[in-house]
Design a protein around this motif. Sequence first.
Motif, PDB file in Angstrom:
ATOM      1  N   GLU A 198       0.839  -1.201   0.000  1.00 21.35           N
ATOM      2  CA  GLU A 198       0.000   0.000   0.000  1.00 21.35           C
ATOM      3  C   GLU A 198       0.881   1.262   0.000  1.00 21.35           C
ATOM      4  OE1 GLU A 198      -3.274  -0.378   2.600  1.00 21.35           O
ATOM      5  OE2 GLU A 198      -3.858   1.732   2.384  1.00 21.35           O
ATOM      6  N   ILE A 199       1.922   1.228   0.804  1.00 25.34           N
ATOM      7  CA  ILE A 199       2.854   2.358   0.842  1.00 25.34           C
ATOM      8  C   ILE A 199       3.528   2.525  -0.523  1.00 25.34           C
ATOM      9  CG2 ILE A 199       5.043   3.182   1.811  1.00 25.34           C
ATOM     10  CD1 ILE A 199       4.149   1.751   4.467  1.00 25.34           C
ATOM     11  N   ALA A 200       3.952   1.389  -1.090  1.00 23.71           N
ATOM     12  CA  ALA A 200       4.649   1.422  -2.382  1.00 23.71           C
ATOM     13  C   ALA A 200       3.738   1.937  -3.496  1.00 23.71           C
ATOM     14  CB  ALA A 200       5.191   0.038  -2.728  1.00 23.71           C
ATOM     15  N   GLY A 201       2.420   1.841  -3.288  1.00 24.37           N
ATOM     16  CA  GLY A 201       1.470   2.323  -4.282  1.00 24.37           C
ATOM     17  C   GLY A 201       1.196   3.816  -4.182  1.00 24.37           C
ATOM     18  N   ASN A 202       1.757   4.469  -3.187  1.00 25.30           N
ATOM     19  CA  ASN A 202       1.592   5.916  -3.042  1.00 25.30           C
ATOM     20  C   ASN A 202       2.696   6.664  -3.793  1.00 25.30           C
ATOM     21  OD1 ASN A 202      -0.732   5.765  -1.452  1.00 25.30           O
ATOM     22  ND2 ASN A 202       0.468   5.463   0.424  1.00 25.30           N
ATOM     23  N   ALA A 203       2.525   7.959  -3.925  1.00 26.64           N
ATOM     24  CA  ALA A 203       3.496   8.771  -4.669  1.00 26.64           C
ATOM     25  C   ALA A 203       4.851   8.739  -3.952  1.00 26.64           C
ATOM     26  CB  ALA A 203       2.985  10.199  -4.798  1.00 26.64           C
ATOM     27  N   PRO A 204       5.894   8.246  -4.618  1.00 29.60           N
ATOM     28  CA  PRO A 204       7.177   8.016  -3.943  1.00 29.60           C
ATOM     29  C   PRO A 204       7.777   9.247  -3.268  1.00 29.60           C
ATOM     30  CG  PRO A 204       7.181   6.988  -6.123  1.00 29.60           C
ATOM     31  CD  PRO A 204       5.911   7.773  -6.029  1.00 29.60           C
ATOM     32  N   LEU A 205       7.688  10.407  -3.911  1.00 24.82           N
ATOM     33  CA  LEU A 205       8.287  11.591  -3.287  1.00 24.82           C
ATOM     34  C   LEU A 205       7.521  12.004  -2.040  1.00 24.82           C
ATOM     35  CD1 LEU A 205       9.110  13.720  -6.477  1.00 24.82           C
ATOM     36  CD2 LEU A 205      10.730  12.431  -5.056  1.00 24.82           C
ATOM     37  N   ALA A 206       6.199  11.836  -2.087  1.00 23.47           N
ATOM     38  CA  ALA A 206       5.388  12.177  -0.916  1.00 23.47           C
ATOM     39  C   ALA A 206       5.672  11.203   0.231  1.00 23.47           C
ATOM     40  CB  ALA A 206       3.900  12.169  -1.279  1.00 23.47           C
ATOM     41  N   VAL A 207       5.854   9.926  -0.106  1.00 24.91           N
ATOM     42  CA  VAL A 207       6.190   8.932   0.925  1.00 24.91           C
ATOM     43  C   VAL A 207       7.501   9.319   1.612  1.00 24.91           C
ATOM     44  CG1 VAL A 207       6.943   6.534   1.290  1.00 24.91           C
ATOM     45  CG2 VAL A 207       4.927   7.008  -0.130  1.00 24.91           C
ATOM     46  N   MET A 208       8.473   9.653   0.782  1.00 24.30           N
ATOM     47  CA  MET A 208       9.793  10.028   1.295  1.00 24.30           C
ATOM     48  C   MET A 208       9.692  11.270   2.189  1.00 24.30           C
ATOM     49  SD  MET A 208      12.961  10.287  -1.341  1.00 24.30           S
ATOM     50  CE  MET A 208      12.928   8.606  -1.931  1.00 24.30           C
ATOM     51  N   ALA A 209       8.892  12.227   1.731  1.00 21.38           N
ATOM     52  CA  ALA A 209       8.730  13.480   2.477  1.00 21.38           C
ATOM     53  C   ALA A 209       8.034  13.235   3.815  1.00 21.38           C
ATOM     54  CB  ALA A 209       7.942  14.486   1.638  1.00 21.38           C
ATOM     55  N   CYS A 210       7.014  12.374   3.808  1.00 17.67           N
ATOM     56  CA  CYS A 210       6.293  12.071   5.065  1.00 17.67           C
ATOM     57  C   CYS A 210       7.234  11.412   6.068  1.00 17.67           C
ATOM     58  CB  CYS A 210       5.113  11.139   4.798  1.00 17.67           C
ATOM     59  SG  CYS A 210       3.726  11.931   3.983  1.00 17.67           S
ATOM     60  N   LYS A 211       8.003  10.432   5.606  1.00 18.64           N
ATOM     61  CA  LYS A 211       8.929   9.740   6.504  1.00 18.64           C
ATOM     62  C   LYS A 211       9.942  10.730   7.086  1.00 18.64           C
ATOM     63  CE  LYS A 211      12.784   6.527   6.564  1.00 18.64           C
ATOM     64  NZ  LYS A 211      13.285   5.181   6.493  1.00 18.64           N
ATOM     65  N   ASP A 212      10.476  11.563   6.230  1.00 22.09           N
ATOM     66  CA  ASP A 212      11.456  12.558   6.649  1.00 22.09           C
ATOM     67  C   ASP A 212      10.873  13.483   7.717  1.00 22.09           C
ATOM     68  OD1 ASP A 212      13.596  14.284   6.762  1.00 22.09           O
ATOM     69  OD2 ASP A 212      13.276  15.153   4.781  1.00 22.09           O
ATOM     70  N   ALA A 213       9.646  13.943   7.476  1.00 19.41           N
ATOM     71  CA  ALA A 213       9.042  14.912   8.394  1.00 19.41           C
ATOM     72  C   ALA A 213       8.681  14.262   9.738  1.00 19.41           C
ATOM     73  CB  ALA A 213       7.811  15.547   7.747  1.00 19.41           C
ATOM     74  N   VAL A 214       8.153  13.046   9.707  1.00 20.51           N
ATOM     75  CA  VAL A 214       7.829  12.370  10.975  1.00 20.51           C
ATOM     76  C   VAL A 214       9.107  12.173  11.795  1.00 20.51           C
ATOM     77  CG1 VAL A 214       6.964  10.257  12.054  1.00 20.51           C
ATOM     78  CG2 VAL A 214       5.726  11.258  10.129  1.00 20.51           C
ATOM     79  N   ASN A 215      10.171  11.743  11.132  1.00 24.98           N
ATOM     80  CA  ASN A 215      11.425  11.541  11.859  1.00 24.98           C
ATOM     81  C   ASN A 215      11.960  12.830  12.462  1.00 24.98           C
ATOM     82  OD1 ASN A 215      11.814   8.784  11.785  1.00 24.98           O
ATOM     83  ND2 ASN A 215      12.653   8.841   9.726  1.00 24.98           N
ATOM     84  N   GLN A 216      11.661  13.952  11.820  1.00 25.75           N
ATOM     85  CA  GLN A 216      12.125  15.230  12.337  1.00 25.75           C
ATOM     86  C   GLN A 216      11.516  15.530  13.704  1.00 25.75           C
ATOM     87  OE1 GLN A 216      14.512  17.047  11.135  1.00 25.75           O
ATOM     88  NE2 GLN A 216      14.311  18.796  12.522  1.00 25.75           N
ATOM     89  N   ALA A 217      10.358  14.918  13.978  1.00 22.68           N
ATOM     90  CA  ALA A 217       9.693  15.138  15.267  1.00 22.68           C
ATOM     91  C   ALA A 217      10.577  14.712  16.444  1.00 22.68           C
ATOM     92  CB  ALA A 217       8.365  14.388  15.314  1.00 22.68           C
ATOM     93  N   PHE A 218      11.547  13.824  16.174  1.00 21.09           N
ATOM     94  CA  PHE A 218      12.434  13.356  17.247  1.00 21.09           C
ATOM     95  C   PHE A 218      13.711  14.185  17.355  1.00 21.09           C
ATOM     96  CE2 PHE A 218       9.868   9.741  16.073  1.00 21.09           C
ATOM     97  CZ  PHE A 218       9.426   9.314  17.312  1.00 21.09           C
ATOM     98  N   GLU A 219      13.874  15.134  16.461  1.00 22.35           N
ATOM     99  CA  GLU A 219      15.164  15.815  16.364  1.00 22.35           C
ATOM    100  C   GLU A 219      15.113  17.295  16.707  1.00 22.35           C
ATOM    101  OE1 GLU A 219      17.716  14.010  15.903  1.00 22.35           O
ATOM    102  OE2 GLU A 219      16.848  12.184  15.051  1.00 22.35           O
ATOM    103  N   SER A 220      13.905  17.836  16.922  1.00 20.65           N
ATOM    104  CA  SER A 220      13.848  19.289  17.109  1.00 20.65           C
ATOM    105  C   SER A 220      12.670  19.692  17.977  1.00 20.65           C
ATOM    106  CB  SER A 220      13.727  19.965  15.740  1.00 20.65           C
ATOM    107  OG  SER A 220      12.518  19.583  15.122  1.00 20.65           O
ATOM    108  N   SER A 221      12.598  20.985  18.294  1.00 25.61           N
ATOM    109  CA  SER A 221      11.447  21.510  19.030  1.00 25.61           C
ATOM    110  C   SER A 221      10.211  21.443  18.137  1.00 25.61           C
ATOM    111  CB  SER A 221      11.705  22.963  19.416  1.00 25.61           C
ATOM    112  OG  SER A 221      11.701  23.769  18.241  1.00 25.61           O
ATOM    113  N   LEU A 222       9.039  21.577  18.747  1.00 25.73           N
ATOM    114  CA  LEU A 222       7.795  21.511  17.975  1.00 25.73           C
ATOM    115  C   LEU A 222       7.746  22.592  16.902  1.00 25.73           C
ATOM    116  CD1 LEU A 222       4.991  20.281  17.501  1.00 25.73           C
ATOM    117  CD2 LEU A 222       4.104  21.802  19.274  1.00 25.73           C
ATOM    118  N   SER A 223       8.094  23.835  17.271  1.00 21.67           N
ATOM    119  CA  SER A 223       7.963  24.909  16.282  1.00 21.67           C
ATOM    120  C   SER A 223       8.947  24.717  15.125  1.00 21.67           C
ATOM    121  CB  SER A 223       8.149  26.283  16.940  1.00 21.67           C
ATOM    122  OG  SER A 223       9.422  26.359  17.548  1.00 21.67           O
TER     123      SER A 223
END
Length: 259
Positions: free
Chosen positions: A197-222
């Motif tokens: 299902e993930i592989a059937g989604n737009a690859p750049l958007a998948v990559m961007a979502c993963k990147d952004a979620v991971n950022q939640a562990f690396e910085s302040s909320l803002s």
Amino acid sequence: AGSYEHLLVSKPAPGVRLLTLNRPKALNALNNALVSEINHAITTANQDKEIGAIVITGSERAFAAGADIKAMKDLNFAKAYGGNFISHWSDQINSRKPIIAAVNGYALGGGCEIAMMADILYAGDKAVFGQPEIKLGTMPGAGGTQRLTRAIGKVRAMELILTGRNFTAQEAFDWGLAARVFPAEKLLDEAVKAAAEIAGNAPLAVMACKDAVNQAFESSLSTGVRYERNIFYGLFGSEDRREGMTAFVEKRKAEWKGE
Ligand code: CO8
């Protein structure tokens, strides 16, 4: 595709690369060779345009029973520190394509740590997790004290790491370490289904979502929210974003190009 000594590689569904740890005699205990093979297979999958998501699994008996204790027994400080032992054991976090860990059986020590490095963790109902390193006179070394604590909170992580007790699939789910629990025999199919299902989604958007979620562990909320917004703006530059919204308006299925 691919041939390794301790790893089976296959394509169980369109867009999905399946990596199966295969050192059955040692319950998939992790050594440098096996970890290097995992890293190589993940890098290869990242370079393959046909692949959108990766599933990593073991056997019904063991995902991985930890770092290879026999290989570590005679290590000393000079060899471990000087030789940078396990420096490459966390390389899977560099995968830009999502990784689902499908855990049946034992996921102990380094096995639990490898599973926690995945983007999504699914557990079979009989899975057994633990960070038992304390019982060997040592401690987790591949992120266990950090990733487990972030996933389930300080007091639970502290109890598990200080006692070395195992924990169940249900506990892993209740505490937010496992996203879902499935009957052991259904686990792999479900993980492959989700990966497809993930592989059937737009690859750049998948990559961007993963990147952004991971950022939640690396910085302040803002800072994280700003990071997210900037990538979100960036996706307006992708053809797939235009296609996705146009397809919605035209009431048809979107066709992704990965551009
Ligand atoms: N290393 C080497 N060999 C292992 C390991 C291991 N971690 N786990 C199991 N094996 C071997 C056994 O030695 C045995 O081999 P043999 O037949 O040659 O004696 C074979 O696998 C089967 O194991 P058992 O007979 O013990 O099977 P049981 O069903 O009786 O028990 C257990 C299964 C409970 C999983 C048991 O094997 C066990 O306790 N294993 C060790 C678990 C452990 O302590 N893991 C933590 C290791 S330390 C660690 O991971 C540090 C991480 C540091 C960084 C890692 C980065 C990723």
